[in-house]
Design a protein around this motif. Structure first.
Motif, short mmCIF file in Angstrom:
data_model
loop_
_atom_site.label_atom_id
_atom_site.label_comp_id
_atom_site.label_asym_id
_atom_site.label_seq_id
_atom_site.Cartn_x
_atom_site.Cartn_y
_atom_site.Cartn_z
N ASP A 260 -1.08 -7.03 -0.41
CA ASP A 260 -0.84 -8.44 -0.74
C ASP A 260 -1.58 -9.37 0.23
OD1 ASP A 260 0.76 -7.84 -2.91
OD2 ASP A 260 2.63 -7.98 -1.78
N HIS B 223 -5.22 -9.22 -0.82
CA HIS B 223 -5.49 -10.01 -2.04
C HIS B 223 -5.45 -11.50 -1.75
CE1 HIS B 223 -5.86 -7.19 -5.36
NE2 HIS B 223 -4.94 -6.45 -4.78
N HIS C 34 -11.01 -9.62 -10.88
CA HIS C 34 -11.00 -9.61 -9.42
C HIS C 34 -9.81 -8.85 -8.86
CE1 HIS C 34 -8.00 -12.85 -8.83
NE2 HIS C 34 -8.51 -13.36 -9.91
N TYR C 35 -8.69 -8.79 -9.57
CA TYR C 35 -7.54 -8.00 -9.08
C TYR C 35 -7.87 -6.51 -9.08
CZ TYR C 35 -4.79 -12.25 -9.52
OH TYR C 35 -4.32 -13.53 -9.37
N GLU C 36 -8.49 -6.04 -10.15
CA GLU C 36 -8.85 -4.63 -10.22
C GLU C 36 -9.89 -4.28 -9.15
OE1 GLU C 36 -8.30 -3.65 -14.95
OE2 GLU C 36 -10.01 -4.90 -14.35
N HIS D 274 -10.55 -5.91 -6.28
CA HIS D 274 -9.98 -5.97 -4.92
C HIS D 274 -8.98 -4.83 -4.69
CE1 HIS D 274 -11.34 -10.34 -4.99
NE2 HIS D 274 -12.09 -9.71 -4.13
N GLY D 275 -8.23 -4.47 -5.72
CA GLY D 275 -7.32 -3.33 -5.59
C GLY D 275 -8.08 -2.05 -5.32
#
Length: 125
Positions: free
Chosen positions: A39, A42, A90-92, A94-95
């Motif tokens: 978190d 992110h 961007h979530y995928e 950065h994950g």
């Protein structure tokens, strides 16, 4: 005199701009526990990572071809594409980046893992 004022203002703005993009381990460790959670990553990665550099068409997601420019193994694309839509938002991205550099797989980045990510060019500064 005008030139001196101009250069003083320019120097101040440049130093403020550099400070605003502070991507140190300590700056990302929001709670000061000496590790960076997913978190925290992110929350700090948006706007500071190289994601936008690879989004060549500016549509907000990475295609397989765009992902190929990141330097990561192209085989990771399908692993990182959580919703199987053949694009990385961007979530995928950065994950996937977070997990890729979480060498001990404890769900946190210690300072050496953060340094490895930085040396791999994760930060857009």
């Amino acid at each position: 005199m005008r030139n001196k004022i101009f250069f003083a203002v320019a120097a101040t703005l440049m130093s403020t701009s550099l400070y605003a993009h502070d991507v140190t381990f300590e700056a990302m460790d929001n709670n000061g526990d000496k590790k960076i959670s997913k978190d925290e990553f992110h929350g700090n990665a948006i706007g500071r990572s190289t994601y936008s550099d690879y989004d060549l068409n500016g549509d907000g997601s990475l295609t397989k071809e765009e992902f190929g420019e990141t330097g990561y193994d192209e085989g990771l694309f399908d692993d990182w594409d959580a919703n199987d839509d053949d694009e990385l938002n961007h979530y995928e991205y950065h994950g996937g980046t977070f997990h890729y550099h979480d060498d001990n797989e404890d769900g946190y980045w210690q300072e050496d893992e953060w340094e490895n990510a930085a040396s791999d060019g994760v930060w857009d500064i």
